[in-house]
Enzyme design. Sequence first.
Site, mmCIF file in Angstrom:
data_model
loop_
_atom_site.group_PDB
_atom_site.id
_atom_site.type_symbol
_atom_site.label_atom_id
_atom_site.label_comp_id
_atom_site.label_asym_id
_atom_site.label_seq_id
_atom_site.Cartn_x
_atom_site.Cartn_y
_atom_site.Cartn_z
ATOM 1 N N ASP A 235 0.692 -1.240 -0.117
ATOM 2 C CA ASP A 235 0.098 0.047 0.043
ATOM 3 C C ASP A 235 0.842 1.196 -0.003
ATOM 4 O OD1 ASP A 235 -2.480 -1.642 0.532
ATOM 5 O OD2 ASP A 235 -1.228 -2.086 2.205
ATOM 6 N N HIS B 56 -4.677 -3.451 6.442
ATOM 7 C CA HIS B 56 -4.405 -3.682 4.829
ATOM 8 C C HIS B 56 -5.837 -4.039 4.360
ATOM 9 C CE1 HIS B 56 -2.734 -5.206 0.917
ATOM 10 N NE2 HIS B 56 -3.183 -6.188 1.043
HETATM 11 P P1 NAD Z 1 -1.688 -18.628 -4.467
HETATM 12 O O1 NAD Z 1 -2.898 -19.070 -4.460
HETATM 13 O O2 NAD Z 1 -0.948 -18.308 -5.678
HETATM 14 O O3 NAD Z 1 -0.714 -19.292 -3.707
HETATM 15 C C1 NAD Z 1 -0.750 -19.519 -2.311
HETATM 16 C C2 NAD Z 1 -0.072 -20.816 -2.122
HETATM 17 O O4 NAD Z 1 -0.341 -21.134 -0.561
HETATM 18 C C3 NAD Z 1 -0.290 -22.081 -2.766
HETATM 19 O O5 NAD Z 1 0.506 -22.587 -3.614
HETATM 20 C C4 NAD Z 1 -1.066 -22.945 -1.649
HETATM 21 O O6 NAD Z 1 -0.793 -24.404 -1.877
HETATM 22 C C5 NAD Z 1 -0.038 -22.433 -0.464
HETATM 23 N N1 NAD Z 1 -0.882 -22.812 0.921
HETATM 24 C C6 NAD Z 1 -2.328 -22.678 1.213
HETATM 25 N N2 NAD Z 1 -2.492 -22.923 2.359
HETATM 26 C C7 NAD Z 1 -1.247 -23.221 2.964
HETATM 27 C C8 NAD Z 1 -0.738 -23.677 4.159
HETATM 28 N N3 NAD Z 1 -1.623 -23.844 5.247
HETATM 29 N N4 NAD Z 1 0.575 -23.709 4.495
HETATM 30 C C9 NAD Z 1 1.530 -23.683 3.236
HETATM 31 N N5 NAD Z 1 1.077 -23.288 1.997
HETATM 32 C C10 NAD Z 1 -0.079 -23.083 1.838
HETATM 33 O O7 NAD Z 1 -1.625 -17.049 -3.649
HETATM 34 P P2 NAD Z 1 -0.742 -15.859 -3.590
HETATM 35 O O8 NAD Z 1 -1.280 -14.926 -4.910
HETATM 36 O O9 NAD Z 1 0.553 -16.409 -3.837
HETATM 37 O O10 NAD Z 1 -1.284 -14.967 -2.522
HETATM 38 C C11 NAD Z 1 -1.080 -15.546 -1.284
HETATM 39 C C12 NAD Z 1 -1.516 -14.763 -0.070
HETATM 40 O O11 NAD Z 1 -1.066 -13.402 -0.121
HETATM 41 C C13 NAD Z 1 -3.231 -14.524 -0.383
HETATM 42 O O12 NAD Z 1 -3.685 -14.741 0.813
HETATM 43 C C14 NAD Z 1 -3.253 -13.170 -0.965
HETATM 44 O O13 NAD Z 1 -4.377 -12.603 -0.341
HETATM 45 C C15 NAD Z 1 -2.235 -12.447 -0.097
HETATM 46 N N6 NAD Z 1 -1.577 -11.123 -0.487
HETATM 47 C C16 NAD Z 1 -1.187 -10.203 0.284
HETATM 48 C C17 NAD Z 1 -0.670 -9.160 -0.018
HETATM 49 C C18 NAD Z 1 -0.449 -7.708 1.065
HETATM 50 O O14 NAD Z 1 -0.237 -6.659 0.334
HETATM 51 N N7 NAD Z 1 -0.330 -8.046 2.204
HETATM 52 C C19 NAD Z 1 -0.730 -8.836 -1.317
HETATM 53 C C20 NAD Z 1 -0.686 -9.705 -2.333
HETATM 54 C C21 NAD Z 1 -1.496 -11.015 -1.858
HETATM 55 C C1 LMR Z 2 -3.362 -6.455 -2.737
HETATM 56 O O1 LMR Z 2 -3.575 -5.822 -2.181
HETATM 57 O O2 LMR Z 2 -3.177 -6.637 -4.065
HETATM 58 C C2 LMR Z 2 -3.565 -8.022 -2.058
HETATM 59 O O3 LMR Z 2 -3.787 -7.814 -0.585
HETATM 60 C C3 LMR Z 2 -4.529 -8.931 -2.849
HETATM 61 C C4 LMR Z 2 -5.800 -8.503 -2.758
HETATM 62 O O4 LMR Z 2 -6.766 -9.288 -2.272
HETATM 63 O O5 LMR Z 2 -6.298 -7.276 -2.891
#
Ligand code: NAD
Ligand code: LMR
Length: 325
Positions: free
Chosen positions: A157, A185
Amino acid sequence: MVKRVAVTGAAGQIGYSLLPRIATGEIFGPETQVRLQCLELTPALESLKGVAMELDDCAFPLLTETVCTDNLEEAFEGADLVLLVGSKPRSAGMERKDLLLDNGPIFTGQGKAIEAAAGPNVRVVVVGNPCNTNCLIAMNNAKSVPADRWTAMTQLDHNRAQAQLALKAGVDSTEVKNIVIWGNHSNTQFPDWSHATIGGKPAADVIGDDAWLKNIFIPTVQERGKAIIEARGKSSAMSAGSAALDHARYLFQGTPDGEWTSIAIVSDGKYGVPEGLICSVPVTCPGDGTYKVVEGLEFSDFGQDKFQKSIDELSAERDTVSGLL
Ligand code: NAD
Ligand code: LMR
């Protein structure tokens, strides 16, 4: 000394963009070797094996080993840094807090395993959404790990806000300094320009358009994740991985002199945030894994009201997961 970095969800989208950059030294610097300890769900281990093969094929000079496991304690063993990414991303039409009941329970077991296995100076960065409250859950399941080791990521952000101001002002993003992301967030966060500078001048003066700041800038940053999901069909991954590296690099290599960043940390009551919530505030980092909250910033009535909405949402999320704490 080799730094041990545990990454959960390592075969996912963010993992794929994050791992090679950790392996090239972006967090601990170009002189420090790293050992990657990757955790995945059992069904994703085969895919993780492919990622590890690619890491081998990069022949990164700093990467000593890539561990692939579905065992929590093996993944966190001796870790200096744990990046808790693994969890479900939201899809179109959802808010991040809609993930709480699915993703929240993941962080109880992971908190316990970090307490049991991680290194004595471990730092934890929670990325998986809703990251503030997932961090709260993990921290509360690892009571012997000091509370200041737990952080959640609002760096994305922060970077988004910096980029939007730079685009509007027509300058390089490096000209924009000292934005603050206050709160959660989520789409209640308050991206605050009132202490920021652009080219050394107050951002509000350079932008010169209060209506744009209040009515376009704030919602653009708040809803950027949603806009990316709508455009890409998947949640942000390249920018999220990059922000996670920035967050961890600031912790371990420090924030630049005179600048702060935004990190969600456990509240001790500063700025009126109830104690114990994981809330984004401005911090400086000396580079030894610690941070210091920037104190004394003042709010307008408008800003105070925005921040309070996000604090209230964090309190409500805490109530929702009280059974996991
Ligand atoms: P994705 O689905 O591509 O990958 C997630 C991975 O986590 C998968 O490979 C899955 O098998 C694995 N997984 C699920 N549960 C698990 C567990 N208990 N232990 C270990 N591995 C596990 O998702 P992504 O795009 O990589 O996003 C991951 C997370 O990050 C999501 O919750 C997403 O919303 C979050 N995210 C947060 C931010 C932020 O700014 N804070 C930004 C983007 C994404
Ligand atoms: C983001 O801010 O891009 C991530 O937290 C993914 C989402 O769910 O928006």
